[in-house]
Scaffold this active site. Structure first.
Site, PDB file in Angstrom:
ATOM      1  N   ASP A   1       4.302 -10.437   5.818  1.00 13.85           N
ATOM      2  CA  ASP A   1       3.523 -11.360   4.980  1.00 13.85           C
ATOM      3  C   ASP A   1       4.330 -11.946   3.814  1.00 13.85           C
ATOM      4  OD1 ASP A   1       1.477 -10.526   6.636  1.00 13.85           O
ATOM      5  OD2 ASP A   1       0.578  -9.186   5.151  1.00 13.85           O
TER       6      ASP A   1
ATOM      7  N   GLY B   1       0.837  -1.213   0.000  1.00  9.26           N
ATOM      8  CA  GLY B   1       0.000   0.000   0.000  1.00  9.26           C
ATOM      9  C   GLY B   1       0.864   1.251   0.000  1.00  9.26           C
TER      10      GLY B   1
HETATM   11  O1  F6P Z   1       0.278  -6.942   6.637  1.00 11.81           O
HETATM   12  C1  F6P Z   1       0.745  -7.276   7.896  1.00 11.81           C
HETATM   13  C2  F6P Z   1      -0.384  -7.707   8.795  1.00 11.81           C
HETATM   14  O2  F6P Z   1       0.169  -8.048  10.047  1.00 11.81           O
HETATM   15  C3  F6P Z   1      -1.232  -8.839   8.240  1.00 11.81           C
HETATM   16  O3  F6P Z   1      -0.604 -10.076   8.346  1.00 11.81           O
HETATM   17  C4  F6P Z   1      -2.487  -8.666   9.054  1.00 11.81           C
HETATM   18  O4  F6P Z   1      -3.627  -9.167   8.401  1.00 11.81           O
HETATM   19  C5  F6P Z   1      -2.588  -7.187   9.187  1.00 11.81           C
HETATM   20  O5  F6P Z   1      -1.300  -6.662   9.000  1.00 11.81           O
HETATM   21  C6  F6P Z   1      -3.125  -6.731  10.523  1.00 11.81           C
HETATM   22  O6  F6P Z   1      -3.290  -5.360  10.468  1.00 11.81           O
HETATM   23  P1  F6P Z   1      -3.632  -4.463  11.729  1.00 11.81           P
HETATM   24  O7  F6P Z   1      -2.392  -4.374  12.573  1.00 11.81           O
HETATM   25  O8  F6P Z   1      -3.984  -3.150  11.147  1.00 11.81           O
HETATM   26  O9  F6P Z   1      -4.752  -5.118  12.451  1.00 11.81           O
END
Ligand code: F6P
Length: 367
Positions: free
Chosen positions: A145, A122
């Site tokens: 990821d 992003g």
């Molecule tokens: O992209 C990294 C990540 O940790 C993903 O594995 C997970 O789905 C997401 O971010 C969680 O995001 P947040 O911290 O905004 O809940």
């Protein structure tokens, strides 16, 4: 005294072990050039857009020893897209506004030559849009990821796998003691890399990933066979984005202002219910690792990769390689255009050798 040239550094999106090592790498490499100074913007680009601005001087003093620390000294946010910036109206209500022109003007007014944006997919989409508007910008990819296709690995991924594997090992002994089925849910969004690597490292019986929707009956058969064979316990790793054949991922819509997205969580509990409904007789317990996978100290590999990316990013500034991103390909540090980097996600392919090897050692994908 001649004014120094300035490079702006920021971290955006979710945090990830290794961010601080990149920042330190940039600062140490810049120090070798006598005519450069490094400034940090707090909370991605928000530090520039805030009133007053929130900036941090980045030098040997402010970055000493930070490569060992998780998180980011510059803080981060998922609500920092300058093209869709949450802005408060006079009456206290909020609206989304395009602040990209204001951002670029402010960066120019600060006399900044170049920007290094450390962030995931992003964030690099934002980098590309700002580059198209004329900003001198370079990207550094990060994410636990490992879903950025233009680099073989992102830093943070291997630390996340290590954390997940350590937890998995602990669940194996308790599964064995209680003759239980243990389900461990890991992160990864739409990519199953953390789950797949953890399953191989830990020796899971079942690994469920978004790229291979599962058939619940096949998983129950696999569990039953293992219990019949005398091994009275089963350990399952499930990626948060995994789904049954014909089904959808488990989660809910998050309507956080400026960060509206599908929040994935709870597949471990959904799977547990599906197993029971499909006739699984064993006791089942669920563990959701969540943000522990993103926290704490980066392992050595990630510190090294992050440091190499930091040094490379600053050298790309010297070479004016704007519109490009650092990358690790075929054991070499290189660069790729942001445009190509954001074009494709790195999902686990059908013919990936990890899948082949996992199946060869008896891991079921329920497919
Ligand atoms: O992209 C990294 C990540 O940790 C993903 O594995 C997970 O789905 C997401 O971010 C969680 O995001 P947040 O911290 O905004 O809940």
């Amino acid at each position: 005294m001649v004014a120094k040239k300035k490079v702006l550094v920021l971290t955006g999106g979710g945090d990830c072990p290794g961010l601080n090592a990149v920042i330190r790498g940039i600062v140490k490499r810049a120090k070798k050039e006598k005519d450069w100074s490094v400034i940090g913007s707090m909370e991605a680009f928000n530090g520039i857009l805030y009133e007053p601005m929130q900036l941090m001087k980045l030098n040997n003093k402010t970055t000493a020893g930070i490569h060992v620390r998780g998180g980011t000294i510059l803080k981060t946010t998922n609500k920092g897209n300058p093209f869709e910036f949450p802005t408060q109206n006079k009456d206290g209500s909020w609206r989304i506004a395009d602040q990209s022109d204001e951002l670029i003007n402010r960066i120019h007014n600060l006399g900044i030559e170049a920007v290094i944006n450390i962030g995931g997919d992003g964030s690099q989409r934002i980098s590309q849009k700002l580059f198209e508007k004329g900003l001198n910008i370079i990207g550094v990819p990060k994410t636990i990821d490992n879903d950025v296709s233009a680099t073989d690995f992102t830093f943070g991924f291997r630390t996340a796998v290590q954390i997940a594997t350590d937890s998995f090992d602990k669940l194996v002994t308790t599964a064995e003691s209680h003759h239980r089925v243990m389900i461990m849910e890991v992160m990864g969004r739409d990519a199953g890399w953390i789950a797949l690597h953890t399953a191989i490292a830990g020796g899971a019986e079942v690994c469920l990933i978004p790229e291979r929707p599962y058939d619940i009956n096949k998983i129950v058969d696999h569990i039953n066979q293992r219990y019949k064979g005398g091994k009275g316990f089963v350990n399952i790793v499930v990626a948060e984005g995994a789904r049954p054949k014909g089904g959808t991922a488990t989660g809910e819509q998050s309507d956080e202002m400026g960060y509206e997205h599908q929040r994935l969580r709870g597949v471990a509990f959904a799977l547990s219910a599906q197993l029971k409904a499909a006739g699984c007789q064993a006791d089942i317990r669920e563990t959701v690792l969540g943000h522990t996978q993103r926290g704490g100290t980066p392992i050595a590999f990630d510190r090294i990769l992050a440091t190499l990316f930091g040094v490379k990013a600053f050298e790309m500034v010297l070479d004016k390689e704007y519109g490009y991103m650092t990358s690790y390909k075929n054991n070499k540090i290189t660069s790729v255009s942001l445009k190509s980097a954001i074009g494709e996600y790195n999902f686990i392919k059908e013919d990936d050798y990890h899948i082949h090897a996992a199946k060869a050692i008896g891991i079921s994908f329920g497919d």
